[in-house]
Design a protein around this motif. Structure first.
Motif, PDB file in Angstrom:
ATOM      1  N   GLY A 124       0.831  -1.186   0.000  1.00  9.45           N
ATOM      2  CA  GLY A 124       0.000   0.000   0.000  1.00  9.45           C
ATOM      3  C   GLY A 124       0.866   1.235   0.000  1.00  9.45           C
ATOM      4  O   GLY A 124       2.023   1.202   0.399  1.00  9.45           O
ATOM      5  N   GLU A 125       0.312   2.346  -0.427  1.00 13.96           N
ATOM      6  CA  GLU A 125       1.069   3.596  -0.458  1.00 13.96           C
ATOM      7  C   GLU A 125       1.048   4.249   0.918  1.00 13.96           C
ATOM      8  O   GLU A 125      -0.009   4.499   1.484  1.00 13.96           O
ATOM      9  N   PHE A 126       2.218   4.540   1.444  1.00 18.44           N
ATOM     10  CA  PHE A 126       2.343   5.227   2.722  1.00 18.44           C
ATOM     11  C   PHE A 126       2.556   6.724   2.530  1.00 18.44           C
ATOM     12  O   PHE A 126       1.957   7.545   3.221  1.00 18.44           O
ATOM     13  N   LEU A 127       3.417   7.102   1.575  1.00 13.35           N
ATOM     14  CA  LEU A 127       3.751   8.507   1.375  1.00 13.35           C
ATOM     15  C   LEU A 127       4.232   8.718  -0.042  1.00 13.35           C
ATOM     16  O   LEU A 127       4.993   7.903  -0.575  1.00 13.35           O
ATOM     17  N   LYS A 128       3.802   9.821  -0.661  1.00 11.85           N
ATOM     18  CA  LYS A 128       4.251  10.185  -1.997  1.00 11.85           C
ATOM     19  C   LYS A 128       5.277  11.298  -1.889  1.00 11.85           C
ATOM     20  O   LYS A 128       5.018  12.345  -1.304  1.00 11.85           O
ATOM     21  N   LEU A 129       6.466  11.037  -2.442  1.00 11.95           N
ATOM     22  CA  LEU A 129       7.534  12.022  -2.473  1.00 11.95           C
ATOM     23  C   LEU A 129       7.900  12.308  -3.923  1.00 11.95           C
ATOM     24  O   LEU A 129       7.268  11.797  -4.849  1.00 11.95           O
ATOM     25  N   GLY A 130       8.944  13.110  -4.125  1.00  9.34           N
ATOM     26  CA  GLY A 130       9.425  13.343  -5.484  1.00  9.34           C
ATOM     27  C   GLY A 130      10.239  12.166  -5.978  1.00  9.34           C
ATOM     28  O   GLY A 130       9.906  11.505  -6.964  1.00  9.34           O
ATOM     29  N   ARG A 131      11.343  11.867  -5.273  1.00 12.35           N
ATOM     30  CA  ARG A 131      12.210  10.723  -5.562  1.00 12.35           C
ATOM     31  C   ARG A 131      12.550  10.070  -4.230  1.00 12.35           C
ATOM     32  O   ARG A 131      13.490  10.461  -3.551  1.00 12.35           O
ATOM     33  N   ALA A 132      11.778   9.085  -3.831  1.00 13.37           N
ATOM     34  CA  ALA A 132      11.943   8.475  -2.508  1.00 13.37           C
ATOM     35  C   ALA A 132      13.269   7.726  -2.433  1.00 13.37           C
ATOM     36  O   ALA A 132      13.541   6.836  -3.243  1.00 13.37           O
ATOM     37  N   ILE A 133      14.086   8.076  -1.440  1.00 18.67           N
ATOM     38  CA  ILE A 133      15.420   7.505  -1.321  1.00 18.67           C
ATOM     39  C   ILE A 133      15.560   6.586  -0.113  1.00 18.67           C
ATOM     40  O   ILE A 133      16.048   5.470  -0.216  1.00 18.67           O
ATOM     41  N   ASP A 134      15.143   7.059   1.071  1.00 19.88           N
ATOM     42  CA  ASP A 134      15.432   6.270   2.266  1.00 19.88           C
ATOM     43  C   ASP A 134      14.474   6.649   3.383  1.00 19.88           C
ATOM     44  O   ASP A 134      13.799   7.686   3.337  1.00 19.88           O
ATOM     45  N   ILE A 135      14.456   5.784   4.425  1.00 20.63           N
ATOM     46  CA  ILE A 135      13.584   5.978   5.578  1.00 20.63           C
ATOM     47  C   ILE A 135      14.263   5.347   6.787  1.00 20.63           C
ATOM     48  O   ILE A 135      14.876   4.283   6.691  1.00 20.63           O
ATOM     49  N   ASP A 136      14.164   6.031   7.939  1.00 19.65           N
ATOM     50  CA  ASP A 136      14.695   5.470   9.184  1.00 19.65           C
ATOM     51  C   ASP A 136      13.924   6.068  10.356  1.00 19.65           C
ATOM     52  O   ASP A 136      13.113   6.990  10.181  1.00 19.65           O
ATOM     53  N   VAL A 137      14.200   5.548  11.557  1.00 14.62           N
ATOM     54  CA  VAL A 137      13.446   5.961  12.743  1.00 14.62           C
ATOM     55  C   VAL A 137      14.406   6.142  13.904  1.00 14.62           C
ATOM     56  O   VAL A 137      15.435   5.456  13.999  1.00 14.62           O
ATOM     57  N   ASP A 138      14.093   7.088  14.803  1.00  8.93           N
ATOM     58  CA  ASP A 138      14.917   7.283  15.986  1.00  8.93           C
ATOM     59  C   ASP A 138      14.295   6.576  17.184  1.00  8.93           C
ATOM     60  O   ASP A 138      13.314   5.835  17.051  1.00  8.93           O
ATOM     61  N   GLY A 139      14.822   6.826  18.362  1.00 13.00           N
ATOM     62  CA  GLY A 139      14.365   6.126  19.558  1.00 13.00           C
ATOM     63  C   GLY A 139      13.099   6.661  20.168  1.00 13.00           C
ATOM     64  O   GLY A 139      12.637   6.143  21.195  1.00 13.00           O
ATOM     65  N   GLU A 140      12.504   7.698  19.573  1.00 12.01           N
ATOM     66  CA  GLU A 140      11.228   8.235  20.048  1.00 12.01           C
ATOM     67  C   GLU A 140      10.147   8.119  18.983  1.00 12.01           C
ATOM     68  O   GLU A 140       9.212   8.932  18.927  1.00 12.01           O
ATOM     69  N   SER A 141      10.260   7.112  18.124  1.00 13.65           N
ATOM     70  CA  SER A 141       9.256   6.784  17.094  1.00 13.65           C
ATOM     71  C   SER A 141       9.091   7.873  16.043  1.00 13.65           C
ATOM     72  O   SER A 141       8.045   7.948  15.384  1.00 13.65           O
ATOM     73  N   ARG A 142      10.084   8.718  15.855  1.00 14.28           N
ATOM     74  CA  ARG A 142      10.019   9.737  14.809  1.00 14.28           C
ATOM     75  C   ARG A 142      10.685   9.198  13.549  1.00 14.28           C
ATOM     76  O   ARG A 142      11.849   8.783  13.586  1.00 14.28           O
ATOM     77  N   LEU A 143       9.910   9.202  12.463  1.00 11.70           N
ATOM     78  CA  LEU A 143      10.422   8.724  11.178  1.00 11.70           C
ATOM     79  C   LEU A 143      11.077   9.871  10.419  1.00 11.70           C
ATOM     80  O   LEU A 143      10.622  11.013  10.477  1.00 11.70           O
ATOM     81  N   TYR A 144      12.114   9.533   9.644  1.00 13.08           N
ATOM     82  CA  TYR A 144      12.785  10.503   8.775  1.00 13.08           C
ATOM     83  C   TYR A 144      12.848   9.910   7.375  1.00 13.08           C
ATOM     84  O   TYR A 144      13.187   8.730   7.199  1.00 13.08           O
ATOM     85  N   VAL A 145      12.488  10.709   6.384  1.00 11.02           N
ATOM     86  CA  VAL A 145      12.511  10.250   5.000  1.00 11.02           C
ATOM     87  C   VAL A 145      13.320  11.236   4.163  1.00 11.02           C
ATOM     88  O   VAL A 145      13.263  12.447   4.399  1.00 11.02           O
ATOM     89  N   CYS A 146      14.084  10.714   3.207  1.00 12.18           N
ATOM     90  CA  CYS A 146      14.827  11.617   2.328  1.00 12.18           C
ATOM     91  C   CYS A 146      14.419  11.396   0.882  1.00 12.18           C
ATOM     92  O   CYS A 146      13.959  10.330   0.492  1.00 12.18           O
ATOM     93  N   ASP A 147      14.624  12.443   0.108  1.00  8.98           N
ATOM     94  CA  ASP A 147      14.009  12.591  -1.208  1.00  8.98           C
ATOM     95  C   ASP A 147      15.042  13.268  -2.118  1.00  8.98           C
ATOM     96  O   ASP A 147      15.649  14.274  -1.743  1.00  8.98           O
ATOM     97  N   TRP A 148      15.240  12.703  -3.311  1.00  6.67           N
ATOM     98  CA  TRP A 148      16.195  13.246  -4.278  1.00  6.67           C
ATOM     99  C   TRP A 148      15.499  14.241  -5.202  1.00  6.67           C
ATOM    100  O   TRP A 148      15.911  14.455  -6.332  1.00  6.67           O
ATOM    101  N   ARG A 149      14.438  14.877  -4.782  1.00  7.24           N
ATOM    102  CA  ARG A 149      13.658  15.753  -5.658  1.00  7.24           C
ATOM    103  C   ARG A 149      14.542  16.854  -6.239  1.00  7.24           C
ATOM    104  O   ARG A 149      15.428  17.390  -5.566  1.00  7.24           O
TER     105      ARG A 149
END
Length: 573
Positions: free
Chosen positions: A311-336
């Motif tokens: 399923g689609e979670f998030l639409k970006l320009g150019r989805a590159i990567d995803i990670d999470v820290d110790g407080e459940s905050r997600l980070y996503v990077c985009d090659w847009r």
């Protein structure tokens, strides 16, 4: 600038693209960070962004690559502290930040970087692997060589190898390994015991690791030759068939969990954190450059593997990567804004965004260096995978002692604790006590839930197998749980023994027969592992004996065709 960032964010990443219970905001953008090839988050929320202004095809040396540490110091959700943690590095392709160390792939190297002075810049650099992929002297630069890596709770660093492979990759112990094609390799954090874990994918860029050490990746299309975007489930020794098997000998390879058509798989994350809403706290995510999307993948266990949805979670320009820290905050990077090469000075390429669960009562990240040994053992059963791994490494740093052994064993034996916590305790115990711990792990073989992981931990390192009885693994070949049976086969192969070869042939044959009757049935992973184990251990006598039995002939012949020995030729003749 922050007001501009938020207005830009709302336009290009509308909130409706996220599930309910989450909010998104810009975390960092050019020119603080740019051309992000990957990112990894520390437990405290510091994000380490791999920056490569060359893109995937550029070959300009020096001054084009770095790793930038980004931190939000005032709590407004946007990074306001930036430091070049690794100021100048060619082709950073991503890594994993664990216990104060950044394990970074920058072909042709895997390195460990540490900041020992506290100024935010790495002053310690150790090369763990040489010739892991290709450097800028290759015609395509670092493209299609070696990409991201992640560390599992078993203490192995798992490395996504592109289809240009590994040519004479050398670890710190002098071991040299070659892989002619893509796949998954693994190595210990000190650069020892390098080995290939899974074989023959295409240009995988990352690996996601579940709390139970299942490995997943999103593969790349091969430009029209019939190999589509495939989601793979890696298990030890699995051969996924690219490019030799998938067209004409597909039944000799492990099939993908999903086959999805065209695309370019990039980052991957198995999220196991308490703050994300509903199903998202236990979810596999993959990124795709071509579609620009981050996908969610609910999993259902099926035999020794899984079935999966997308399923689609998030639409970006150019989805590159995803990670999470110790407080459940997600980070996503985009090659847009970028393509495959440097776009030129002053051109804005890339964006890092943060996704935060709203309304969740998430614990603040603790200072684990100040925690007692008993508290650290309790942290091993925490709902946060980030917390479990960091607690594990704090225990490993402090070293083995009898009291710690008792605490870990108590957690392992406590059926009221969640299985992921008991698994973390098993592999912490194994890493602390090595071969001496194998006898104690055998006490867990009577536990239906833990048997799989006790077998896996026992056979984890081939240099720690002296004296391990084959009976532990032979008994598990008859286990009702297919995951246990799979680990039993893998373990016997790693022991290098032909004991149990007849039982392995019988296991594979019955699985294949069931599959033929049902149309799908057993997913073929166990027969695949059986054939490999028979061939790798040289069980030619058992296989030749089985050739005359119609029910066992297929398995025997499949194994024999992989054994290049005179005895096999003479026996078949």
């Amino acid at each position: 600038m922050k007001r501009f960032l938020f207005s830009t964010l709302v336009r290009v990443a509308p909130l409706w693209a996220l599930p309910a219970g989450c909010e998104i905001n810009t975390f960092a953008e050019p020119f603080d960070i740019e051309y992000p090839t990957a990112l990894t988050a520390a437990g405290d929320g510091t994000v380490y962004v791999s920056v490569d202004r060359k893109g995937s095809l550029g070959r300009i040396e020096g001054g084009m690559g770095s790793v930038v540490a980004c931190r939000d110091t005032d709590g407004d959700g946007q990074a306001d502290w930036f430091k070049k943690f690794v100021p100048d590095v060619d082709s950073p392709r991503g890594g994993d930040f664990v216990a104060g160390t950044l394990y970074l792939i920058h072909p042709p190297y895997l390195s460990a970087f540490r900041d020992t002075t506290g100024d935010g810049v790495a002053d310690e650099h150790k090369v763990l692997l040489e010739n892991i992929g290709f450097g800028l002297n290759h015609p395509r630069g670092a493209d299609h060589t070696t990409n991201g890596c992640k560390m599992g709770i078993d203490g192995w660093i798992y490395i996504a190898v592109g289809d240009f492979g590994m040519e004479g990759t050398k670890g710190t112990d002098g071991r040299v390994v070659t892989l002619h094609g893509g796949g998954l390799a693994r190595v210990r954090p000190d650069g020892t015991d390098l080995e290939v874990y899974s074989y023959y994918t295409r240009n995988t860029c990352d690996v996601a690791i579940s709390p139970y050490l299942d490995m997943f990746t999103r593969d790349n299309t091969n430009d029209g030759k019939g190999w589509n975007i495939r989601l793979h489930h890696f298990t030890n020794g699995s051969d996924h068939g690219y490019p030799r098997l998938y067209k004409n000998f597909a039944d000799e390879a492990v099939k993908p969990v999903m086959d999805l058509g065209g695309g370019s798989g990039t980052g991957a994350l198995y999220l196991h954190e308490p703050g994300m809403p509903g199903k998202y706290g236990d979810m596999l995510f993959t990124c795709d450059w071509t579609t620009g999307k981050i996908y969610e993948h609910p999993l259902e266990p099926f035999e020794a593997t899984f079935t999966m949805e997308e399923g689609e979670f998030l639409k970006l320009g150019r989805a590159i990567d995803i990670d999470v820290d110790g407080e459940s905050r997600l980070y996503v990077c985009d090659w847009r804004g970028g393509r495959f090469n440097f776009a030129g000075e002053g051109k804005k390429v890339g964006l890092v965004q943060r996704i935060v669960p709203t309304g969740a009562n998430v614990e603040k990240w603790p200072d684990l260096s100040k925690a007692s040994e008993g508290d650290l053992v309790e942290h091993l059963a925490h709902r946060s995978a980030v917390r479990r791994r960091e607690a594990q490494w704090e225990l490993l740093r402090r070293g083995a002692n009898p009291k710690l052994a008792e605490g870990l064993f108590a957690l392992m034996k406590d059926g009221s604790k969640p299985l992921y916590g008991r698994v973390a305790a098993i592999f912490t115990f194994k890493q602390l006590f090595g071969a001496k711990g194998n006898t104690y792990l055998a006490e867990l073989l009577g536990d239906d839930a833990e048997r799989e992981f006790a077998l896996r931990a026992t056979a984890a390192r081939t240099g720690e197998l002296a004296g391990v009885p084959t009976k532990w693994f032979r008994a598990a070949l008859r286990d009702p749980n297919p995951r246990v049976r799979l680990q039993a086969v893998i373990g016997l192969e790693r022991l290098g023994t032909t004991e149990g070869a007849g039982e392995i042939i019988a296991l594979a044959s019955s699985a294949w027969e069931a599959r033929a009757k049902l149309g799908k049935g057993e997913d073929h992973r166990i027969p695949h592992a059986c054939v490999r184990a028979l061939a790798r251990t040289g069980a030619w006598e058992a296989c030749l004996a089985a050739v005359t039995d119609p029910q066992r002939r297929t398995v025997a012949l499949r194994a024999l065709q992989r054994m290049h020995r005179e005895e096999v030729v003479d026996g078949l003749a």
